[in-house]
Design a protein around this motif. Structure first.
Motif, PDB file in Angstrom:
ATOM      1  N   GLY A 107       0.790  -1.223   0.000  1.00  0.00           N
ATOM      2  CA  GLY A 107       0.000   0.000   0.000  1.00  0.00           C
ATOM      3  C   GLY A 107       0.825   1.277   0.000  1.00  0.00           C
ATOM      4  N   LEU A 108       2.157   1.154   0.082  1.00  0.00           N
ATOM      5  CA  LEU A 108       2.998   2.340   0.207  1.00  0.00           C
ATOM      6  C   LEU A 108       2.930   3.294  -0.991  1.00  0.00           C
ATOM      7  N   PRO A 109       3.068   2.825  -2.246  1.00  0.00           N
ATOM      8  CA  PRO A 109       3.042   3.773  -3.369  1.00  0.00           C
ATOM      9  C   PRO A 109       1.764   4.612  -3.433  1.00  0.00           C
ATOM     10  N   ALA A 110       0.613   3.977  -3.240  1.00  0.00           N
ATOM     11  CA  ALA A 110      -0.653   4.719  -3.288  1.00  0.00           C
ATOM     12  C   ALA A 110      -0.785   5.664  -2.100  1.00  0.00           C
ATOM     13  N   THR A 111      -0.359   5.213  -0.929  1.00  0.00           N
ATOM     14  CA  THR A 111      -0.424   6.069   0.258  1.00  0.00           C
ATOM     15  C   THR A 111       0.436   7.312   0.065  1.00  0.00           C
ATOM     16  N   VAL A 112       1.643   7.120  -0.460  1.00  0.00           N
ATOM     17  CA  VAL A 112       2.544   8.251  -0.706  1.00  0.00           C
ATOM     18  C   VAL A 112       1.937   9.213  -1.723  1.00  0.00           C
ATOM     19  N   SER A 365      14.718   7.557   0.256  1.00  0.00           N
ATOM     20  CA  SER A 365      13.565   7.932  -0.575  1.00  0.00           C
ATOM     21  C   SER A 365      12.579   6.773  -0.604  1.00  0.00           C
ATOM     22  N   ILE A 366      11.354   7.062  -0.992  1.00  0.00           N
ATOM     23  CA  ILE A 366      10.338   6.016  -1.101  1.00  0.00           C
ATOM     24  C   ILE A 366      10.763   4.970  -2.123  1.00  0.00           C
ATOM     25  N   GLU A 367      11.369   5.418  -3.213  1.00  0.00           N
ATOM     26  CA  GLU A 367      11.807   4.489  -4.256  1.00  0.00           C
ATOM     27  C   GLU A 367      12.855   3.525  -3.703  1.00  0.00           C
ATOM     28  N   GLU A 368      13.777   4.035  -2.881  1.00  0.00           N
ATOM     29  CA  GLU A 368      14.798   3.172  -2.274  1.00  0.00           C
ATOM     30  C   GLU A 368      14.175   2.226  -1.247  1.00  0.00           C
ATOM     31  N   VAL A 369      13.161   2.689  -0.546  1.00  0.00           N
ATOM     32  CA  VAL A 369      12.440   1.817   0.394  1.00  0.00           C
ATOM     33  C   VAL A 369      11.860   0.612  -0.349  1.00  0.00           C
ATOM     34  N   LEU A 370      11.206   0.872  -1.477  1.00  0.00           N
ATOM     35  CA  LEU A 370      10.569  -0.203  -2.238  1.00  0.00           C
ATOM     36  C   LEU A 370      11.603  -1.167  -2.814  1.00  0.00           C
ATOM     37  N   LEU A 371      12.751  -0.635  -3.258  1.00  0.00           N
ATOM     38  CA  LEU A 371      13.813  -1.499  -3.776  1.00  0.00           C
ATOM     39  C   LEU A 371      14.375  -2.385  -2.675  1.00  0.00           C
ATOM     40  N   MET A 372      14.630  -1.808  -1.499  1.00  0.00           N
ATOM     41  CA  MET A 372      15.174  -2.603  -0.398  1.00  0.00           C
ATOM     42  C   MET A 372      14.150  -3.611   0.106  1.00  0.00           C
TER      43      MET A 372
END
Length: 391
Positions: A107-112, A365-372
């Motif tokens: 749910g993180l991308p939509a929440t952001v 960053s959010i993008e780095e969060v999703l990659l990790m």
């Protein structure tokens, strides 16, 4: 003067929190206008909700569900999107209020996306804050978005937390039901089944949160969430087991006052509170009758039988990417238990194994969060496969 209707988007509308939200919206059609609904797989329920609430846009993440959803909504004049990008698009639609009810870091991308446009977010997804807490809080600060917690515990704290008098707060006290195994011996827990772990004595919840409640990892994640939501250090957040689930949490003040929010063990009240905030609204929920409520009891949590609490506290103190790794490893462990690949008592040791591996620097960053998060899940799935091969 005509009353302006509040516009609404529900992310995760077919889940447990989403269904309760829809129920409240249907009971208050004169107060709310639904702009968008988003779901993962359940196209049939999403179609029913859309026909009742007439949003301008619906999103279904599962591509296989697109065609039957399209057929079900034929003639309804509702735009349909498919895939994770469409769920993000639903969050970007200009609605006053967004329910962030998609389970897990998914749910993180939509929440952001909702946070970045400065919406009021009803926050039911603790995993987002656990995985990307400081980043998400900073995004909300920059956009002037408002996060209203929907978890019953954090919603209770929000209601009695005196922001203008924060220097007088001594600590936050989260209450925990203790789950289905509150009095179960550790040796018996080893043999438990997913069905037994899902049978919560008080709450009707989705599978993931039900297992988290059984391990008490849910409360561990809530400690982390509270640190970010209320800017409180971990050592000023206590947990007390309260089997009746009537006192949803408390704030202790330096003058000896304990302010608590009480209610039935149901998500209707916290969702309604967040929908109406900063006002309150009447709902069909029956009021709690203290005269017939069972005696309220409180216990110290048993961290020997429920080591998830200490593991979460260690994660907070370790800082860096520990919270992200803890959350991702827990989601894989829960899936492993539900699919009978690991035992119930293997869940926390499995998470520790994943935590012991290095995953690089803390994401910025959010993008780095999703990659990790993706890398940790790959590692956790690898450990799960090795464990199955060795048994």
């Amino acid at each position: 003067m005509a009353h302006k209707m509040k516009t609404i988007t529900v992310l995760g509308s077919t889940g447990s929190v989403g269904r309760t939200t829809i129920k409240i919206l249907l009971e208050n059609r004169d107060k709310f206008e639904v702009k968008a609904l988003a779901a993962g797989n359940n196209w049939k329920l999403l179609a029913e909700q859309a026909c009742l609430l007439s949003p301008s846009f619906v999103a279904i993440e599962n591509a296989h569900a697109y065609k039957p959803l399209q057929e079900a909504l034929d003639g309804e004049n509702i735009e349909i999107g498919v895939g994770s990008e469409a769920v993000v698009e639903a969050a970007k639609i200009n609605a006053d209020w967004v329910m962030a009810g998609i389970v897990g870091v998914a749910g993180l991308p939509a929440t952001v996306a909702a946070v970045r446009r400065g919406a009021l977010i009803a926050f039911a997804n603790k995993e987002c804050l656990v995985s990307a807490g400081s980043i998400l809080i900073e995004e909300a600060r920059k956009s002037n978005a408002k996060l209203i917690p929907v978890d019953s515990e954090h919603n209770a704290i929000f209601q009695v937390f005196e922001n203008d008098n924060k220097h007088s707060i001594d600590k936050i006290i989260l209450t925990a039901s203790g789950g289905p195994f509150r009095t179960t011996k550790l040796s018996d827990m080893e043999l438990t089944t997913p069905e037994a772990a899902l049978a919560h004595p008080n709450w009707k919840m989705g599978a993931k949160i039900s297992i988290d409640s059984a391990t008490m990892m849910n409360k561990g994640l809530e400690i982390i969430e509270a640190c970010f939501l209320f800017a409180m250090p971990e050592n000023r957040i206590d947990v007390v087991v309260h089997p009746q689930s009537i006192v949803h949490s408390l704030v202790a003040y330096k003058d000896g006052s304990l302010l608590a929010q009480l209610g039935s063990p149901d998500m209707t009240t916290p969702i309604a509170y967040s929908l109406a905030w900063p006002e309150r609204m009447a709902i069909s929920q029956q009021l709690l009758d203290l005269k017939v409520t069972a005696p309220l009891t409180f216990e110290e949590p048993d961290t020997i039988r429920f080591p998830a609490l200490n593991l979460a506290r260690e994660s907070i103190r370790s800082a860096g990417n520990s919270n992200l790794v803890l959350n991702a490893a827990n989601e894989i462990a829960v899936k492993g238990f539900l699919s009978r690949q690991i035992k119930f008592t293997d869940i926390i040791p499995f998470i520790k194994t994943v935590l012991d591996k290095e995953y690089g620097e803390e994401p910025i960053s959010i993008e780095e969060v999703l990659l990790m998060d993706r890398a940790v899940r790959q590692s956790a799935n690898h450990f799960l496969k090795l464990k199955n091969n060795n048994t």
